[in-house]
Design a protein around this motif. Sequence first.
Motif, mmCIF file in Angstrom:
data_model
loop_
_atom_site.group_PDB
_atom_site.id
_atom_site.type_symbol
_atom_site.label_atom_id
_atom_site.label_comp_id
_atom_site.label_asym_id
_atom_site.label_seq_id
_atom_site.Cartn_x
_atom_site.Cartn_y
_atom_site.Cartn_z
ATOM 1 N N ASN A 9 -1.870 -4.847 0.522
ATOM 2 C CA ASN A 9 -2.759 -3.849 0.290
ATOM 3 C C ASN A 9 -4.066 -3.784 1.432
ATOM 4 O O ASN A 9 -5.165 -3.727 0.145
ATOM 5 C CB ASN A 9 -2.134 -3.118 -0.307
ATOM 6 C CG ASN A 9 -2.113 -1.083 -0.976
ATOM 7 O OD1 ASN A 9 -2.756 -1.114 0.452
ATOM 8 N ND2 ASN A 9 -2.523 -1.114 -2.096
ATOM 9 N N TRP A 10 -4.272 -4.861 2.221
ATOM 10 C CA TRP A 10 -5.716 -4.776 2.360
ATOM 11 C C TRP A 10 -6.033 -3.860 3.734
ATOM 12 O O TRP A 10 -5.664 -2.946 3.816
ATOM 13 C CB TRP A 10 -5.543 -6.021 3.850
ATOM 14 C CG TRP A 10 -7.102 -6.717 4.178
ATOM 15 C CD1 TRP A 10 -7.670 -7.069 3.314
ATOM 16 C CD2 TRP A 10 -7.750 -6.156 5.731
ATOM 17 N NE1 TRP A 10 -9.056 -7.307 4.586
ATOM 18 C CE2 TRP A 10 -8.697 -7.042 5.273
ATOM 19 C CE3 TRP A 10 -6.987 -5.473 6.501
ATOM 20 C CZ2 TRP A 10 -9.758 -7.193 6.764
ATOM 21 C CZ3 TRP A 10 -7.788 -5.281 7.715
ATOM 22 C CH2 TRP A 10 -8.845 -6.059 7.795
ATOM 23 N N CYS A 58 -3.622 -7.183 -3.179
ATOM 24 C CA CYS A 58 -4.164 -6.226 -2.287
ATOM 25 C C CYS A 58 -4.199 -6.643 -0.997
ATOM 26 O O CYS A 58 -4.148 -6.298 -0.045
ATOM 27 C CB CYS A 58 -5.763 -5.465 -2.874
ATOM 28 S SG CYS A 58 -4.788 -4.095 -3.746
ATOM 29 N N ARG A 99 -6.613 -5.966 -7.451
ATOM 30 C CA ARG A 99 -7.412 -6.163 -6.787
ATOM 31 C C ARG A 99 -8.352 -6.545 -7.591
ATOM 32 O O ARG A 99 -8.173 -6.355 -9.118
ATOM 33 C CB ARG A 99 -7.739 -5.578 -5.895
ATOM 34 C CG ARG A 99 -7.813 -3.814 -6.315
ATOM 35 C CD ARG A 99 -8.136 -2.840 -5.524
ATOM 36 N NE ARG A 99 -8.279 -1.366 -6.485
ATOM 37 C CZ ARG A 99 -8.811 -0.983 -5.085
ATOM 38 N NH1 ARG A 99 -7.978 -0.351 -4.699
ATOM 39 N NH2 ARG A 99 -8.181 0.565 -6.503
ATOM 40 N N ASN A 120 -4.071 -0.537 -6.671
ATOM 41 C CA ASN A 120 -4.532 0.836 -6.116
ATOM 42 C C ASN A 120 -2.424 1.563 -6.014
ATOM 43 O O ASN A 120 -1.603 0.125 -5.879
ATOM 44 C CB ASN A 120 -3.976 0.500 -4.788
ATOM 45 C CG ASN A 120 -4.272 0.971 -3.937
ATOM 46 O OD1 ASN A 120 -3.311 1.619 -2.511
ATOM 47 N ND2 ASN A 120 -5.555 1.503 -3.302
ATOM 48 N N HIS A 139 -4.792 -0.878 5.786
ATOM 49 C CA HIS A 139 -4.573 0.678 4.154
ATOM 50 C C HIS A 139 -5.842 1.351 5.019
ATOM 51 O O HIS A 139 -6.892 0.875 4.764
ATOM 52 C CB HIS A 139 -4.762 0.545 2.610
ATOM 53 C CG HIS A 139 -4.563 1.493 2.704
ATOM 54 N ND1 HIS A 139 -4.334 1.727 0.952
ATOM 55 C CD2 HIS A 139 -4.319 2.631 2.154
ATOM 56 C CE1 HIS A 139 -4.323 2.888 0.275
ATOM 57 N NE2 HIS A 139 -4.188 3.573 1.042
ATOM 58 N N THR A 143 -0.045 -3.703 -6.042
ATOM 59 C CA THR A 143 -0.676 -4.773 -5.414
ATOM 60 C C THR A 143 -2.038 -4.277 -6.685
ATOM 61 O O THR A 143 -2.206 -3.288 -6.976
ATOM 62 C CB THR A 143 -0.703 -3.726 -3.967
ATOM 63 O OG1 THR A 143 -1.540 -2.745 -4.123
ATOM 64 C CG2 THR A 143 0.411 -4.632 -2.989
#
Length: 250
Positions: free
Chosen positions: A187-188, A183, A96, A104, A208, A94
Amino acid sequence: MPQSNIIILTDPASKLPVHRSRVAIYPIQGEYSRDKLMLQRIRSYIAFLETRLEEHSQQQGHLNHYIFTDSDVAVIDDLGQIFKNYPNFDLAFTFRNNKEQPLNSGFIAVRGTPDGVRRGKVFLQEVLKVYRSKYIKASRMLGDQLALAWVVKSHPSFDAKRFTRPQAFLEEIGSASVLFLPCAIYNWTPPEGAGQFHGMTLDVKVVHFKGSRKRLMLESWNFLNSSSSSSDVSDMLCLILKSGRTKYDF
């Protein structure tokens, strides 16, 4: 994801009482001190994938895909769609829009085919090699993410500008086909601090709870168990919306 199995990779010295079906403890020898924990995590992933390769060589069984997550992650939607919607990747990360730490490591997916597992293991071995040679001083925290970013961005054909657009994309890195997932969906993390939080979109599949947000995990779990409408995801979203801290941490 009711049909999935949960495997806890941990220190053999840990005594974790598990009384749930489809949950297993998988002890792996290693260095689990605070200063070596992130380094050990990659070693554990590699060790686990090596055992999967051995199983593939001994028997042709049911195909299982693998998703490695941190222990402060909550899966709130079916992630099996990743493997169906993107049938050509070997492993997934993921990303960002962060120049120094675009990737991440709290979420890593590996396709469960022999080739996928093998290429995933080789890729992580390269990350571990870079980790040891370039970022060993950051072994307590973030070193794995810095090493991962270095392996990806050092590939000649890779365009780092793609990290600025929140859209999934596929890239050949070395011998592996790598899928990059935003993310913001996979993968928030709930932002913290006054005036920072503007809501959580309904397409989020993984939450997360990084840093001090870990306090929300128990709060959310207790709320879900006590709610008369525990199957209503919107109740959980509202609980997360109430969060707020004055400090923002990674």
